[in-house]
Design an enzyme around this catalytic site. Structure first.
Site, PDB file in Angstrom:
ATOM      1  N   ASN A 222     -16.773  -6.468   3.923  1.00 36.04           N
ATOM      2  CA  ASN A 222     -15.419  -6.115   3.504  1.00 36.04           C
ATOM      3  C   ASN A 222     -14.479  -6.707   4.547  1.00 36.04           C
ATOM      4  OD1 ASN A 222     -12.998  -4.756   3.171  1.00 36.04           O
ATOM      5  ND2 ASN A 222     -13.930  -2.736   2.911  1.00 36.04           N
TER       6      ASN A 222
ATOM      7  N   HIS B 210      -6.939  -1.201  -4.103  1.00 34.21           N
ATOM      8  CA  HIS B 210      -7.776  -0.078  -3.621  1.00 34.21           C
ATOM      9  C   HIS B 210      -8.737   0.408  -4.705  1.00 34.21           C
ATOM     10  CE1 HIS B 210      -4.722   1.004  -0.252  1.00 34.21           C
ATOM     11  NE2 HIS B 210      -5.769   0.398   0.261  1.00 34.21           N
TER      12      HIS B 210
ATOM     13  N   ARG C 280     -16.370  -7.288  -0.862  1.00 31.69           N
ATOM     14  CA  ARG C 280     -15.119  -6.766  -1.390  1.00 31.69           C
ATOM     15  C   ARG C 280     -14.184  -7.956  -1.544  1.00 31.69           C
ATOM     16  NH1 ARG C 280     -10.339  -3.765   1.857  1.00 31.69           N
ATOM     17  NH2 ARG C 280      -8.998  -3.326   0.076  1.00 31.69           N
TER      18      ARG C 280
ATOM     19  N   ARG D  54       3.700  -2.174   6.076  1.00 28.56           N
ATOM     20  CA  ARG D  54       4.257  -2.696   4.819  1.00 28.56           C
ATOM     21  C   ARG D  54       5.330  -1.747   4.282  1.00 28.56           C
ATOM     22  NH1 ARG D  54      -1.391  -3.591   1.817  1.00 28.56           N
ATOM     23  NH2 ARG D  54      -2.401  -3.192   3.811  1.00 28.56           N
TER      24      ARG D  54
ATOM     25  N   GLU E 249     -16.138   2.572   0.392  1.00 30.21           N
ATOM     26  CA  GLU E 249     -16.091   1.345  -0.415  1.00 30.21           C
ATOM     27  C   GLU E 249     -17.432   0.603  -0.341  1.00 30.21           C
ATOM     28  OE1 GLU E 249     -12.647   0.369   1.759  1.00 30.21           O
ATOM     29  OE2 GLU E 249     -11.321   0.405   0.025  1.00 30.21           O
TER      30      GLU E 249
END
Ligand code: ADP
Length: 384
Positions: A8, A174, A86, A234, A370
């Site tokens: 990932n 996500h 990912r 962000r 994940e």
């Protein structure tokens, strides 16, 4: 023994895990953080021990080589049957994991401008893994895939239709985290997993997802991973008029706006101090408190919006570094949400219990994973 690996790769980190091909429990896992700085840190958990060591200055390719070398001792030359990756952007059509053949890799490289901080690193990891394990199956798992069946009104912007046809859509991200959470919820409470769920993934990147009967019907993130909630650095949602103003009156170009919106805004921009929630919670300055207030205000606002599109909320799930660890943020998000059936159990919240509510809407903390959802997809391909 035959093993599978998950990778990932983000803008400044690579998370990884190694599993036996027929087992759910990782043999080893860890992350390389602060790539691009002078002091990259490699953390490895495996066997009976954990260690973190300094790797100095390195890029993603060298970083991956160091990870593989560090894993070598733990995997003792086991054959790598497959590597699951990912991949942030899968474009408008991909709604499930895919074998990464050269035609698909070419297509995915075209999406790099849509996810400039992630996609190039994801692709670099794939190419490095192909070079390291040429015989292994390479599988892509996509953050956008979970959201690909949004209703059209949640998939589009009100621009001339030709832009939608060219791929200017609300993709949502996500997705691997949301997919894992809904699988986990189904194991814990299958009735709830078929209901109306809002998941708040609150980490350095943050978004929320409205899920009905296991399927995403809305995400706070849109065309890019900039939209929605404010994040570490962000901006989250912003009036596009602000961007036009900055271009016209401040002479900012695309590169300057990219730097502003991705790297200098969010919690860091508002606090003038840090992108890290732990630091802000401990800071005690007015600016840090205002940054936290804005963060939780936007989460509450989106929770109301998601309740409206779902027609109510049965379960609210917190995950991600902040969602899993900050009792304060969870409490502030739930404050004033009694109208939604949310009543927080303060002691359970402080104790980071699985269920932290006492009202009719169940509020849960579910640590996301994940890597587990990538490994599950890879096992599916290997079994086939
Ligand atoms: P990423 O999106 O990079 O995977 P994480 O999910 O690891 O990020 O979340 C990182 C965020 O979680 C940081 O803002 C960090 O400060 C926050 N965090 C981690 N532990 C705590 C804690 N105990 N209290 C408050 N915030 C925390």
């Amino acid at each position: 023994m035959s093993i599978l690996m998950t990778l990932n790769a983000g803008s400044s980190s690579i998370k990884f895990a190694v599993y036996p091909v027929d087992g759910d429990h990782p043999i080893a896992h860890g992350q390389l953080e602060k790539i691009g700085s002078d002091d990259a840190q490699l953390t490895l958990h495996g066997g009976n021990h954990s260690e973190t060591r300094s790797e100095g200055s390195l890029d993603h390719t060298t970083g991956l080589r160091r990870i593989l070398a560090a894993l070598d001792g733990l995997t003792q030359g086991a054959a790598v049957a497959a590597v699951g990756h990912r991949i942030v952007h899968g474009g408008p059509d991909i709604d499930a994991p895919q074998i990464l053949d050269s035609a698909l890799l070419e297509k995915l490289a075209e999406y790099a401008p849509l996810a400039p901080l992630h996609q190039p690193h994801n692709m670099a990891a794939v190419h490095a893994a192909i070079a390291a394990f040429p015989e292994a199956l390479q599988v892509g798992c996509f953050d956008t895939a979970f959201h690909r069946h949004h209703p059209w009104v949640n998939d589009t912007f009100a621009l001339p239709r030709s832009y939608y046809d060219q791929g200017v859509r609300r993709y949502g991200f996500h997705g691997l985290s949301y997919d894992y959470i809904i699988h986990r919820l189904a194991q814990i409470d299958s009735h709830a997993a078929h209901g109306k769920t809002v998941v708040a993934h609150l980490g350095n990147g943050a978004s929320m997802c409205a899920i009905r009967d296991g399927r995403s019907i809305g995400s706070t993130m849109g065309f890019s991973a900039l939209d929605g909630l404010p994040m570490g650095t962000r901006s989250g949602q912003i009036d596009p008029g602000v961007l036009l103003y900055l271009m016209e009156s401040h002479g900012m170009d695309a590169a300057a706006l990219t730097d502003l919106l991705y790297k200098k805004s969010g919690l860091l921009g508002l606090s003038g101090l840090s992108n890290d929630m732990r630091t802000l919670e401990g800071a005690g300055t007015d600016e840090a408190e205002q940054a936290i207030a804005y963060f939780t205000f936007r989460i509450r606002r989106e929770l109301g919006a998601m309740a409206a599109i779902l027609g109510g909320v049965d379960t609210l799930v917190f995950c991600g570094g902040i969602g899993e660890h900050s009792a304060r943020i969870r409490a502030e998000v739930c404050t004033g949400m009694e109208w939604l059936g949310i009543a927080l159990d303060a002691a359970a919240n402080e104790a980071t219990a699985d269920i932290i509510s006492s009202g009719p809407t169940t509020v849960r903390i579910i640590p996301t994973d994940e890597e587990a959802i990538i490994a599950k997809a890879v096992r599916g391909f290997l079994a086939a």
